[in-house]
Design a protein around this motif. Structure first.
Motif, short mmCIF file in Angstrom:
data_model
loop_
_atom_site.label_atom_id
_atom_site.label_comp_id
_atom_site.label_asym_id
_atom_site.label_seq_id
_atom_site.Cartn_x
_atom_site.Cartn_y
_atom_site.Cartn_z
N LEU A 274 0.94 -1.09 -0.14
CA LEU A 274 0.00 0.09 0.04
C LEU A 274 0.81 1.16 -0.05
N PHE A 275 2.15 1.34 0.68
CA PHE A 275 3.25 2.39 0.83
C PHE A 275 3.48 2.66 -0.67
N ALA A 276 3.71 1.40 -1.64
CA ALA A 276 4.25 1.52 -2.80
C ALA A 276 3.12 2.22 -3.73
N VAL A 277 2.04 1.93 -3.38
CA VAL A 277 0.70 2.52 -4.31
C VAL A 277 0.67 3.82 -3.91
N GLY A 278 0.80 4.13 -2.61
CA GLY A 278 0.68 5.63 -2.11
C GLY A 278 1.71 6.58 -2.64
N SER A 279 2.71 5.88 -3.01
CA SER A 279 3.76 6.78 -3.32
C SER A 279 3.65 7.30 -4.54
N LEU A 280 2.82 6.95 -5.49
CA LEU A 280 2.23 7.49 -6.66
C LEU A 280 1.39 8.88 -6.45
N LYS A 352 11.13 18.03 -2.38
CA LYS A 352 11.72 16.88 -1.62
C LYS A 352 11.03 16.96 -0.27
N ILE A 353 10.92 18.24 0.27
CA ILE A 353 10.23 18.36 1.63
C ILE A 353 8.72 18.05 1.51
N VAL A 354 8.05 18.37 0.67
CA VAL A 354 6.78 17.82 0.47
C VAL A 354 6.63 16.49 0.33
N LYS A 355 7.25 15.89 -0.25
CA LYS A 355 7.46 14.55 -0.98
C LYS A 355 7.69 13.74 0.40
N TRP A 356 8.75 13.81 1.19
CA TRP A 356 9.04 13.28 2.41
C TRP A 356 8.22 13.33 3.55
N VAL A 357 7.58 14.49 3.57
CA VAL A 357 6.65 14.55 4.79
C VAL A 357 5.56 13.83 4.52
N LEU A 358 5.06 13.84 3.18
CA LEU A 358 3.71 12.96 2.95
C LEU A 358 4.31 11.59 3.06
N TYR A 359 5.39 11.19 2.75
CA TYR A 359 5.94 9.53 3.03
C TYR A 359 5.66 9.45 4.46
N LEU A 360 6.22 10.20 5.05
CA LEU A 360 6.20 10.05 6.77
C LEU A 360 4.82 9.87 7.08
N LEU A 361 3.97 10.76 6.63
CA LEU A 361 2.52 10.88 7.44
C LEU A 361 2.04 9.31 6.65
N LEU A 363 3.27 6.76 6.11
CA LEU A 363 4.15 5.33 6.85
C LEU A 363 3.50 5.46 8.28
N THR A 364 3.33 6.59 8.66
CA THR A 364 2.86 6.50 10.24
C THR A 364 1.33 5.97 9.99
N LEU A 365 0.56 6.51 9.28
CA LEU A 365 -0.88 6.14 9.05
C LEU A 365 -1.06 4.31 8.88
N LEU A 366 -0.11 4.11 8.15
CA LEU A 366 -0.01 2.34 7.54
C LEU A 366 0.25 1.67 8.95
N ILE A 367 1.17 2.19 9.73
CA ILE A 367 1.83 1.52 10.89
C ILE A 367 0.66 1.29 11.85
N ILE A 368 0.21 2.70 12.05
CA ILE A 368 -1.15 2.74 13.06
C ILE A 368 -2.11 1.83 13.02
N ILE A 369 -2.51 1.90 11.54
CA ILE A 369 -3.86 0.69 11.09
C ILE A 369 -3.27 -0.66 11.54
N TRP A 370 -2.24 -1.08 10.94
CA TRP A 370 -1.82 -2.39 10.97
C TRP A 370 -1.32 -2.92 12.28
N ARG A 371 -1.02 -1.86 13.21
CA ARG A 371 -0.77 -2.25 14.68
C ARG A 371 -1.91 -2.15 15.68
N LYS A 372 -3.05 -2.00 15.06
CA LYS A 372 -4.24 -2.26 15.62
C LYS A 372 -4.43 -3.47 16.07
N PRO A 373 -5.10 -3.85 17.30
CA PRO A 373 -5.43 -5.47 17.54
C PRO A 373 -6.62 -5.63 16.61
#
Length: 373
Positions: A274-280, A352-361, A363-373
């Motif tokens: 999903l991160f790969a798809v979201g990179s587009l 670069k700044i916009v791209k990597w800020v969005l990447y971090l957001l 990534l954070t979103l995907l980690i939060i969703i997938w770590r939910k029990p």
């Protein structure tokens, strides 16, 4: 002693509307001008009007026995011509009557230059795709003579080089046959051979180049250029540096990571994909912000085409490295401005700044969703 200038024009089509005006250009009194038409099409039947001018004295017509491509055909033109200066012209440029006068005057006034970069105009962009080519910088090299007093290379559509400066340097055939990267490689090697002397800009020597495909969207050319550009770092390593992964490289790394996780932590395969798809869409958003800052008023169509142009070019570069097994060169970038071993790994800009800020957001979103029990 008069200057000797050989006009070398490679062509697959030999279209009369472009070729004849070149052959009929007024010639300055202080120069001996010869024309070399290099037809890279064994099956072509030149028009009678062209054959009538090919007198093997001032105008020479060579037809390749097999398709040699852009590099091979220009190399043959260099070999069969003998003039002190070689003027390369594309077979689809519109010339002005003073073109040869401008080059002859420059050669006479500045005999120590290794070459002169002419100016290449484009008509007003007829479409969003054509505007995107301008915004993305795809055609910047064509106008470099108007923006810089000298540069490391120029487009072969309109540039003159000194034969003694060229020496034994030739266009490499390790680039796409239809063109892409071979001109950068050639002129950089000529420059390196002459103590890194740049080519002098000559904006007065101007031609007009039509928009490819009349401005209609066509991504084959930027993809081919990307493949060609992938070879530049191998043959010109002093002009390379490393940078953060671009979007196609990011997608590749995600794919490799997902493959590893499939056998080690399969629960994380989907978020990585999903991160790969979201990179587009991240690429689109970062490009849009950059364009809005640098080119206010650009339409969504222009922003969309610029994004695709970047992705296609980067994908071509990546594919070129992968198909040659040059995996260590992934994330390698090429600097054609003559800066040696430039390192901009941590240099930032709006994109670069916009791209990597969005990447971090993301990534954070995907980690939060997938770590939910």
């Amino acid at each position: 002693m008069k200057l000797t200038i050989d006009v070398v024009m490679p062509s697959f089509r030999l279209e009369e509307k472009y070729v004849l005006p070149v052959l009929r250009l007024p010639r300055p009194d202080n120069a001996v001008i010869k024309f070399y038409l290099m037809a890279d099409n064994p099956d072509i039947v030149p028009a009678e009007s062209i054959r009538a001018l090919a007198d093997n004295n001032d105008v020479f017509l060579y037809i390749n026995e097999k398709n040699l491509g852009a590099s091979g055909t220009r190399n043959r033109g260099i070999s069969v011509s003998k003039g002190d200066w070689i003027l390369f012209l594309d077979d689809d440029v519109t010339v002005t009557d003073d073109l040869l006068f401008r080059y002859a005057a420059a050669a006479a006034e500045h005999p120590d230059e290794i070459g002169f970069i002419g100016l290449i105009h484009f008509p007003p962009p007829p479409s969003d795709f054509a505007r995107a080519l301008m915004v993305n910088g795809n055609v910047n090299i064509f106008s470099v003579a108007a923006n810089k007093p000298s540069f490391t290379w120029g487009a072969t559509a309109n540039i003159m080089v000194k034969r003694s400066a060229v020496g034994d340097v030739r266009f490499s055939t390790d680039y796409p046959k239809a063109g892409g990267g071979e001109d950068v490689d050639f002129f950089l090697h000529v420059r390196d051979r002459n103590n890194e002397q740049n080519f002098r800009s000559l904006p007065e020597a101007a031609v007009t180049h039509p928009w490819w495909d009349d401005g209609r969207a066509n991504y084959k050319r930027p993809y081919r250029y990307g493949i060609g550009n992938s070879r530049l770092g191998k043959y010109n390593p002093n002009y390379t540096y490393r940078n953060l992964p671009n979007t196609p490289e990011t997608v590749l790394f995600c794919g490799i990571t997902a493959l590893v996780l499939l056998f080690t932590a399969p629960g994380w395969v989907i978020p990585v994909l999903l991160f790969a798809v979201g990179s587009l869409p991240v690429e689109l958003a970062a490009t849009a912000v950059m364009i809005k800052k640098r080119f206010p008023g650009s339409s969504f169509g222009v922003m969309f085409h610029v994004t695709i142009l970047k992705l296609v070019n980067d994908a071509g570069e990546l594919w070129g490295k992968l198909t040659h097994g040059e995996f260590s060169r992934i994330t390698e970038r090429f600097d054609d401005t003559g800066t040696i071993k430039k390192n901009t790994f941590f240099k930032t800009n709006t994109y670069k700044i916009v791209k990597w800020v969005l990447y971090l957001l993301l990534l954070t979103l995907l980690i939060i969703i997938w770590r939910k029990p």
